[in-house]
Scaffold this motif. Structure first.
Motif: not given
Ligand code: GTP
Ligand code: MG
Length: 373
Positions: A96, A98, A193
């Motif tokens: 989310k 990211s 990806d």
């Molecule tokens: P919370 O806020 O803890 O719920 O997590 P979140 O949903 O915000 O996820 P976040 O963006 O922190 O990403 C979690 C992990 O996934 C990180 O290590 C990112 O680098 C990885 N990540 C996010 N988007 C992608 C993507 O499109 N591809 C890959 N390969 N990794 C991703």
């Protein structure tokens, strides 16, 4: 007000209004059913029925306050287009933050403690001159209420599902929040990806949970993205703008602001601070505000870029300073005419909380008592 309407008095006593009117006539008062009578008269009439009348000034005033606080109805001709408020929801680590990074092309994830989003965060993005307000939510299971509140103030929910992980508990929870709030959903199938990404499986699992995307004959838009590589982001943004245009979102900038607290804290240097979403009206430095059980005067406002601002319109996210205490996330805030009014309303709400706590603590001790027996 200390006035009571004849009809209400009759209802409370449990007699026909005519009977009350006759009693009033005997007292030399000619009153109609919908007429107001003063407390002294109420007292005399009530006494005739063996009832002791008690002044309910506080309760009545409270109703008045709530009235003041619910005048959100605007004339249609005062309404102008406003930006959509878009909440990003989904299971923990599905990307989310990211995704928002990719949209903002900034690096918020890197700055977060342990890479986990602890609060609902807000940011404003301009795409081809069109503003979109984004709210980030934490995926961690401990934050159910934050997500529910996010869904409530939202115009569009983006459901992020990692293509390598599929539908998970907080995905389902987010679907339910969006449904409960009747918010349109856009699915972002993320991490495409990854070598083990399986977007088709995600779509099937979504269908199993009642989210039918267009490919499956439903009406939910789904976009495949990679937040990491920046793929599919433009398409997602296009969809957000499309869905928001269909909603014809409007607000009245020429009225005192009303909105919702999305996060708050007690800051060492600045005192109570709160991030607010202005839903309608204009919020200005110097305004008298009520937010839940707190009140104050807006001393300073800081936008999502850390800049000081003095005035913001509908669909804006700002941090405000100047509150008497820390409001709760999800509390409504509203501008009122002066500090005195703000204080009065807040104090009455505090009183209500105290009474409620007292009642529940009494109940608890009673239960304890029974348990011991
Ligand atoms: P919370 O806020 O803890 O719920 O997590 P979140 O949903 O915000 O996820 P976040 O963006 O922190 O990403 C979690 C992990 O996934 C990180 O290590 C990112 O680098 C990885 N990540 C996010 N988007 C992608 C993507 O499109 N591809 C890959 N390969 N990794 C991703
Ligand atoms: Mg996050």
């Amino acid at each position: 007000s200390e006035k009571t309407i004849v009809k209400d008095l009759a209802e409370r006593i449990g007699v026909e209004p005519n009977e009350i009117i006759m009693k009033l006539v005997n007292l030399g008062i000619m009153a109609a059913v919908n007429q107001e009578i003063d407390f002294d008269t109420v007292e005399i009439i009530a006494e005739e029925y063996g009832i002791k009348a008690i002044k309910e000034t506080i309760e009545e005033e409270e109703e008045e306050d709530e009235d003041i606080l619910e005048q959100i109805v605007d004339n249609p001709e005062d309404l102008v287009k406003r930006a959509p408020i878009v909440t990003v929801m989904g299971h923990v680590d599905h990307g989310k933050t990211s995704l928002l990074d990719a949209i903002r092309k900034t690096k918020v994830t890197a700055g977060e403690a342990g890479g986990i989003t602890q609060h609902i965060g807000a940011s404003e993005v301009k795409i081809n001159g069109e503003k979109i307000v984004f709210l980030d939510t934490p995926g961690h299971e401990a934050f159910t209420t934050l997500r529910a509140r996010g869904a409530e103030i939202t115009d569009i929910a983006i459901l992020v599902v990692a293509a390598d992980d599929g539908v998970m508990p907080q995905t389902i929870e987010a679907i339910n929040h969006a449904k409960a709030a009747e918010v349109p959903l856009i699915v972002a199938v993320n991490k495409i990806d990854k070598p083990n990404a399986n977007p088709d499986r995600v779509k099937q699992e979504l269908a199993e949970h009642g989210v039918l995307i267009e490919e499956w004959g439903g009406d939910v838009v789904s976009v495949s993205v990679s937040a990491l590589k920046g793929e599919g982001i433009d398409q997602l943004l296009e969809m957000i703008i499309l869905v928001s245009e269909m909603q014809e979102l409007k607000a009245n900038p020429n009225r005192p602001a009303i909105g919702t607290i999305i996060e708050s804290e007690l800051n060492k240097g600045r005192g109570p601070v709160a991030t607010v979403i202005v839903q309608t009206g204009t919020l200005s430095v110097g305004d008298s505000v009520v937010a839940g059980h707190t009140h104050g005067r807006i001393r300073a406002m800081i936008n999502d870029k850390g800049e000081r601002v003095t005035k913001v319109g509908p669909s804006s996210a700002v941090e405000i300073q100047g509150l008497s205490d820390v409001p709760e996330a999800g509390d409504r805030f509203q501008i009122v005419k002066d500090d005195k009014t703000a204080r009065k309303i807040a104090e009455r709400r505090q009183q209500k909380i105290r009474e409620k706590n007292l009642k529940s603590s009494q109940r608890v001790s009673l239960e304890d008592l029974f348990e011991q027996i």
